[in-house]
Design an enzyme around this catalytic site. Sequence first.
Site, short mmCIF file in Angstrom:
data_model
loop_
_atom_site.label_atom_id
_atom_site.label_comp_id
_atom_site.label_asym_id
_atom_site.label_seq_id
_atom_site.Cartn_x
_atom_site.Cartn_y
_atom_site.Cartn_z
N GLY A 65 -19.21 32.93 -7.39
CA GLY A 65 -20.08 31.76 -7.34
C GLY A 65 -19.32 30.45 -7.37
N THR A 68 -19.90 26.07 -5.76
CA THR A 68 -20.56 24.91 -6.34
C THR A 68 -20.48 24.97 -7.86
OG1 THR A 68 -22.63 23.62 -6.31
CG2 THR A 68 -22.83 26.02 -6.46
N GLY A 69 -20.86 23.88 -8.52
CA GLY A 69 -21.03 23.86 -9.96
C GLY A 69 -19.79 24.23 -10.77
N GLY A 71 -18.34 27.07 -11.19
CA GLY A 71 -17.40 27.93 -10.47
C GLY A 71 -16.43 27.14 -9.61
N TYR A 219 -34.27 35.99 -17.56
CA TYR A 219 -32.99 35.28 -17.62
C TYR A 219 -32.29 35.53 -18.96
CZ TYR A 219 -29.61 31.46 -17.83
OH TYR A 219 -28.45 30.72 -17.97
#
Length: 336
Positions: A65, A68-69, A71, A219
């Site tokens: 991942g 983006t973000g 990662g 989640y």
Amino acid sequence: MFRTIFDLLSNVILLQKYCAERGFLKSPQRISDIRNTAMEKIRSLFIKYWSSDVGLDGKTAIVTGANTGIGKATAKDLAKRGARVILACRDIVKAELAVHDITREIKGANVEARKLDLADNKSICEFAENIYNTEKVLHLLINNAGVAACPYSTTVDGYEMQLGVNHLGHFFLTFLLLDLLKHSAPSRVINVSSSAHAMGRINFEDLHSRREYHPIKAYTQSKLANILFTRELSKKTEGLGVTAYAVHPGVVNTELVRHVKSPLEVMWKKFSYFLKTPEEGAYTVLYCSLTPVSELVSGGYYSDCAQSATARNGRDDGTALKLWAVSCHLLGIRWN
């Protein structure tokens, strides 16, 4: 801390009012500058800066991942330290764009994008096979990718999406890459979890939420699974030169919350200034990647660059062992 924040905000408001009444702040820009300075002071109370000068020349890392973000921020930092970094992403186009961004900012960065769909066991197998065909070593496996509070759906293999991607996909990936991790020892597995694990429960009677689905419960179950997986993995790899850590990155302003709807969406946007940036969210992941193993506890849970206590449900060895067995059964593997 909240009392301190309240006092600071109150003082800012009073100061603005005082200055406005006396004509000291006729310029909107000056008012904005004072407000921004005050907000930075408040933000610094609970978001601490972290840094390290550890180099990673000759090391190889996989970050899932990473387009983006957190990662992407993690991959960029590792590349800056000299590591070879493989960005393992579902969307290869976005992954290639992330590679372009990193190589543009870091001269000589050794980064590469590879296709990995954690919602498809065939894709995970193909990714692992590709790694064994191209890489001689693997020192860091950072299981970062995730989905949060999404509408009900299933993976290609029929698992509930959040459990499938956040837990089972990374469980299977780690299993397949473990021989390379052992060969490259000392090596580390870092699982990005969340403090939300405290609200989770492993519902073995309805693991895939087929009877009833609640996005937040699904989640928190998956994040608890990350904690329990890390705990049991550390026992399985003891003495093999592979250590494992679970990380709570903090409340970070990333695309992970794209499925969160109002009124939470409104609150998220309203207080986004006080959320961690992706770079700040990567601090604890990097801390567990770079800190000497002798200063860390394998199987431990880390938050804000320090070991932290999990909730009681995250310390249940019986549940951890049962989840391990159920995960192996679902994936059709033997991992003793």
